[in-house]
Enzyme design. Structure first.
Site, PDB file in Angstrom:
ATOM      1  N   SER A  20       0.833  -1.215   0.000  1.00  0.00           N
ATOM      2  CA  SER A  20       0.000   0.000   0.000  1.00  0.00           C
ATOM      3  C   SER A  20       0.861   1.257   0.000  1.00  0.00           C
ATOM      4  O   SER A  20       0.589   2.215  -0.733  1.00  0.00           O
ATOM      5  CB  SER A  20      -0.870   0.050   1.262  1.00  0.00           C
ATOM      6  OG  SER A  20      -1.984  -0.772   1.146  1.00  0.00           O
ATOM      7  N   ARG A  24       1.543   4.303  -2.998  1.00  0.00           N
ATOM      8  CA  ARG A  24       1.318   5.720  -2.703  1.00  0.00           C
ATOM      9  C   ARG A  24       2.594   6.529  -2.865  1.00  0.00           C
ATOM     10  O   ARG A  24       2.567   7.658  -3.379  1.00  0.00           O
ATOM     11  CB  ARG A  24       0.774   5.872  -1.279  1.00  0.00           C
ATOM     12  CG  ARG A  24      -0.671   5.391  -1.168  1.00  0.00           C
ATOM     13  CD  ARG A  24      -1.015   5.090   0.274  1.00  0.00           C
ATOM     14  NE  ARG A  24      -2.438   4.891   0.510  1.00  0.00           N
ATOM     15  CZ  ARG A  24      -3.105   3.773   0.216  1.00  0.00           C
ATOM     16  NH1 ARG A  24      -2.474   2.746  -0.345  1.00  0.00           N
ATOM     17  NH2 ARG A  24      -4.395   3.674   0.467  1.00  0.00           N
ATOM     18  N   ARG A 125     -13.957  -5.788 -11.095  1.00  0.00           N
ATOM     19  CA  ARG A 125     -14.071  -5.081  -9.815  1.00  0.00           C
ATOM     20  C   ARG A 125     -14.610  -3.662 -10.017  1.00  0.00           C
ATOM     21  O   ARG A 125     -14.172  -2.943 -10.899  1.00  0.00           O
ATOM     22  CB  ARG A 125     -12.699  -5.052  -9.114  1.00  0.00           C
ATOM     23  CG  ARG A 125     -12.190  -6.462  -8.837  1.00  0.00           C
ATOM     24  CD  ARG A 125     -10.814  -6.442  -8.206  1.00  0.00           C
ATOM     25  NE  ARG A 125     -10.823  -5.779  -6.916  1.00  0.00           N
ATOM     26  CZ  ARG A 125      -9.728  -5.483  -6.238  1.00  0.00           C
ATOM     27  NH1 ARG A 125      -8.544  -5.787  -6.739  1.00  0.00           N
ATOM     28  NH2 ARG A 125      -9.807  -4.894  -5.073  1.00  0.00           N
ATOM     29  N   SER A 169     -13.591   2.413   2.572  1.00  0.00           N
ATOM     30  CA  SER A 169     -12.562   2.073   1.590  1.00  0.00           C
ATOM     31  C   SER A 169     -11.466   3.130   1.572  1.00  0.00           C
ATOM     32  O   SER A 169     -11.710   4.295   1.239  1.00  0.00           O
ATOM     33  CB  SER A 169     -13.177   1.952   0.191  1.00  0.00           C
ATOM     34  OG  SER A 169     -12.145   1.921  -0.782  1.00  0.00           O
ATOM     35  N   GLN A 171      -9.093   3.127  -0.471  1.00  0.00           N
ATOM     36  CA  GLN A 171      -8.810   3.448  -1.876  1.00  0.00           C
ATOM     37  C   GLN A 171      -9.675   4.613  -2.331  1.00  0.00           C
ATOM     38  O   GLN A 171      -9.191   5.532  -2.991  1.00  0.00           O
ATOM     39  CB  GLN A 171      -9.032   2.214  -2.749  1.00  0.00           C
ATOM     40  CG  GLN A 171      -8.025   1.108  -2.451  1.00  0.00           C
ATOM     41  CD  GLN A 171      -8.265  -0.148  -3.250  1.00  0.00           C
ATOM     42  OE1 GLN A 171      -9.305  -0.305  -3.892  1.00  0.00           O
ATOM     43  NE2 GLN A 171      -7.308  -1.056  -3.222  1.00  0.00           N
ATOM     44  N   ASP A 323      -7.573  -7.367   4.649  1.00  0.00           N
ATOM     45  CA  ASP A 323      -6.821  -8.309   3.808  1.00  0.00           C
ATOM     46  C   ASP A 323      -6.403  -9.564   4.575  1.00  0.00           C
ATOM     47  O   ASP A 323      -5.902 -10.520   3.977  1.00  0.00           O
ATOM     48  CB  ASP A 323      -5.601  -7.607   3.198  1.00  0.00           C
ATOM     49  CG  ASP A 323      -6.019  -6.532   2.200  1.00  0.00           C
ATOM     50  OD1 ASP A 323      -7.119  -6.653   1.620  1.00  0.00           O
ATOM     51  OD2 ASP A 323      -5.264  -5.556   2.008  1.00  0.00           O
ATOM     52  N   LYS A 350     -12.852  -8.092  -3.822  1.00  0.00           N
ATOM     53  CA  LYS A 350     -11.387  -8.130  -3.842  1.00  0.00           C
ATOM     54  C   LYS A 350     -10.886  -8.865  -5.083  1.00  0.00           C
ATOM     55  O   LYS A 350     -11.651  -9.090  -6.012  1.00  0.00           O
ATOM     56  CB  LYS A 350     -10.867  -8.759  -2.548  1.00  0.00           C
ATOM     57  CG  LYS A 350     -11.241  -7.969  -1.301  1.00  0.00           C
ATOM     58  CD  LYS A 350     -10.629  -6.583  -1.331  1.00  0.00           C
ATOM     59  CE  LYS A 350     -11.120  -5.738  -0.169  1.00  0.00           C
ATOM     60  NZ  LYS A 350     -10.717  -4.329  -0.299  1.00  0.00           N
ATOM     61  N   ARG A 396      -3.660 -13.592  -2.226  1.00  0.00           N
ATOM     62  CA  ARG A 396      -3.823 -13.926  -0.807  1.00  0.00           C
ATOM     63  C   ARG A 396      -4.401 -15.326  -0.612  1.00  0.00           C
ATOM     64  O   ARG A 396      -4.138 -15.976   0.388  1.00  0.00           O
ATOM     65  CB  ARG A 396      -4.656 -12.853  -0.092  1.00  0.00           C
ATOM     66  CG  ARG A 396      -3.977 -11.475  -0.174  1.00  0.00           C
ATOM     67  CD  ARG A 396      -4.331 -10.522   0.926  1.00  0.00           C
ATOM     68  NE  ARG A 396      -3.920  -9.175   0.557  1.00  0.00           N
ATOM     69  CZ  ARG A 396      -2.690  -8.673   0.706  1.00  0.00           C
ATOM     70  NH1 ARG A 396      -1.739  -9.383   1.267  1.00  0.00           N
ATOM     71  NH2 ARG A 396      -2.399  -7.447   0.310  1.00  0.00           N
TER      72      ARG A 396
HETATM   73  C1  S3P Z   1      -5.858  -0.884   0.016  1.00  0.00           C
HETATM   74  C2  S3P Z   1      -7.071  -0.777   0.638  1.00  0.00           C
HETATM   75  C3  S3P Z   1      -7.976  -1.925   0.818  1.00  0.00           C
HETATM   76  C4  S3P Z   1      -7.230  -3.244   0.698  1.00  0.00           C
HETATM   77  C5  S3P Z   1      -6.328  -3.288  -0.481  1.00  0.00           C
HETATM   78  C6  S3P Z   1      -5.310  -2.168  -0.432  1.00  0.00           C
HETATM   79  C7  S3P Z   1      -5.073   0.336  -0.179  1.00  0.00           C
HETATM   80  O1  S3P Z   1      -8.996  -1.853  -0.154  1.00  0.00           O
HETATM   81  O2  S3P Z   1      -8.136  -4.319   0.652  1.00  0.00           O
HETATM   82  O3  S3P Z   1      -5.650  -4.525  -0.540  1.00  0.00           O
HETATM   83  O4  S3P Z   1      -3.857   0.257  -0.464  1.00  0.00           O
HETATM   84  O5  S3P Z   1      -5.650   1.426  -0.034  1.00  0.00           O
HETATM   85  P1  S3P Z   1     -10.286  -0.913   0.087  1.00  0.00           P
HETATM   86  O6  S3P Z   1      -9.805   0.402   0.496  1.00  0.00           O
HETATM   87  O7  S3P Z   1     -11.044  -0.822  -1.211  1.00  0.00           O
HETATM   88  O8  S3P Z   1     -11.087  -1.632   1.145  1.00  0.00           O
END
Ligand code: S3P
Length: 438
Positions: A20, A24, A125, A169, A171, A323, A350, A396
């Site tokens: 993650s 970023r 997705r 979320s 994301q 996760d 996912k 995973r």
């Molecule tokens: C992530 C956020 C999660 C996670 C993903 C990575 C991220 O998803 O499941 O593996 O890096 O922001 P969501 O934010 O959609 O729940």
């Protein structure tokens, strides 16, 4: 890949860099004007997609000190408003985080047109979750069947909004915050339950005017970001990934006589719900030697085998454990009593439908597990027989099957094990180094 039962898990373990945070760091470096050094960038399928994407958008990337697991990158970005327009689509591969964060940056460019696409899994997705808030900000976007990739983004002039996340979320939150840097006025994102906050930590380090207000209900927060001329990020050091380490933490908990030291792993509280869940189950995990790495807390963990009791994971804990929920199902198969996960409908969105694939996968290894619309329940039977598990193209799931194999009585054949390279290419060699054979 056949994974035989282990006699024990023992040794000292350095997990790979955080996925993650790597995504970023690369994106914010591409959005910067001055060069940004990223230390300990994860080498994996997903994070290679991010490097390729920012290269397409005009960033140049020097890869220093190459090692098999991590890279030391020097990224020369294009600035907040300088994304180039590549001739073809940007391919995010399997990377959901890239698919959902990138539109936030591109939507605010004020010019240009980009198509963002990915693999078969990405195309299943939903992206309407980022399309909706970006449209409210004035963005011009189009996607397939109003909800699926490929996504076409045209750069527009954006205005700040107040957005309540309809699903927890990180994301979506991150996408809206990135767009907020390029909008006029303030952008506010409100979440009812906490989700991972790596974007907020990095944006603050990059000089963004960002405030987090945590008043009110536990876990609820509003994040406010103001428009910005330029990011001022110099260097990011990426800590080790708790979500990757979780596989070996669980293996050491399940396999008798195990003793594992996990070195310098990131333990941001928005990521480590699993530690709290495992503590309730009776796991023996100790935290040592904590420090902070560019705003992210890091510790050494000591993990020993433990006998477990069942627990219930409540909806508010789900985003902090999202996760790792497949691993909670595996732990539940070894615990006394019935382990229940609720409020986790998001698992169906996912890399695979992780309620269906976890339930089918663990059931085929002998677990007594039932699916629900928003989670699952597992009746612990003290162990797992073993057999064959289908990874369904989900990294995973592949690693879950391998950990199940180590702790099983007959071993597990993981079909499609190569999916593990999406987040953790060195998983098998780490596991081989730490397992003691029967
Ligand atoms: C992530 C956020 C999660 C996670 C993903 C990575 C991220 O998803 O499941 O593996 O890096 O922001 P969501 O934010 O959609 O729940």
């Amino acid at each position: 890949m056949q994974i035989e039962p282990a006699a024990r898990i023992a040794g000292t373990y350095r997990p790979p860099p955080d996925k993650s945070i790597s995504h970023r760091a690369a994106l914010l470096a591409a959005m910067s004007e001055k060069p940004v050094r990223i230390r300990n960038y994860l080498r994996s399928g997903d994070t290679a997609s991010t490097i390729a994407a920012i290269h397409e958008l005009g960033a140049t990337i020097e890869d220093h000190e190459p090692s098999a697991r991590s890279a030391d990158l020097l990224v020369r970005g294009v600035g907040l408003r300088g994304a180039h327009e590549p001739p073809g689509p940007i391919d995010v591969g399997n990377a959901g985080t890239l698919m959902r964060l990138l539109p936030g940056w591109l939507a605010g460019q004020g010019r240009g047109r980009w198509t963002i696409d990915g693999d078969e899994s990405i195309r299943r997705r939903p992206i309407d979750r980022v399309v909706a808030p970006l449209r409210q900000m004035g963005a011009t976007l189009d996607c397939r069947e109003a909800r699926l990739p490929p996504l076409i983004v045209e750069g527009a002039a954006l205005v700040g909004i107040h957005y309540e996340l309809p699903v927890p979320s990180a994301q979506v939150k991150s996408c809206v915050l990135l767009a907020g840097l390029l909008a006029t006025g303030k952008t506010v994102v409100a979440e009812r339950v906490a989700t991972r906050d790596h974007t907020e930590i990095l944006l603050s380090a990059a000089g963004a005017r960002l405030t987090v207000n945590k008043s009110g209900q536990v876990g609820a927060a509003t994040v406010t970001v103001e428009p910005l001329e330029r990011l001022a990020l110099e260097q990011v050091a990426v800590p080790a990934d708790f979500s990757s380490a979780a596989f070996l933490i669980v293996a050491a908990t399940l396999v008798p006589d195990s003793e594992l030291i996990v070195k310098e792993v990131g333990v941001n509280p928005t990521r480590t719900g699993l530690l709290r869940v495992m503590e309730r189950m009776g796991a023996r995990i100790e935290l040592h030697a904590s420090h902070t790495l560019d705003g992210e807390p890091v510790v050494d963990l000591g993990v020993r085998h433990a006998s477990l009791v069942a627990t219930t994971v409540e909806p508010a804990e789900v985003p902090l454990t999202i996760d790792e929920l497949p691993l909670v199902a595996l732990l539940g198969a070894f615990a006394a009593g019935t382990t229940v996960v609720r409020g986790a409908r998001e698992l169906r969105q996912k890399e695979s439908d992780r309620i269906a694939t976890v339930v089918e996968g663990l059931r085929s290894l002998g677990a007594s597990i039932e699916a629900a619309a928003d989670g699952f329940s597992v009746e612990g039977s003290g162990g797992l027989r073993g057999g064959a598990l289908e990874a369904a193209g989900d990294h995973r799931l592949a690693m879950l099957g391998a950990v199940a194999g180590l702790a099983s009585s007959e071993g597990v054949e993981v079909r499609g094990f190569e999916a593990s390279a999406v987040s953790y290419p060195s998983f098998l060699s780490d596991l081989q180094a730490l397992r003691v054979r029967n």
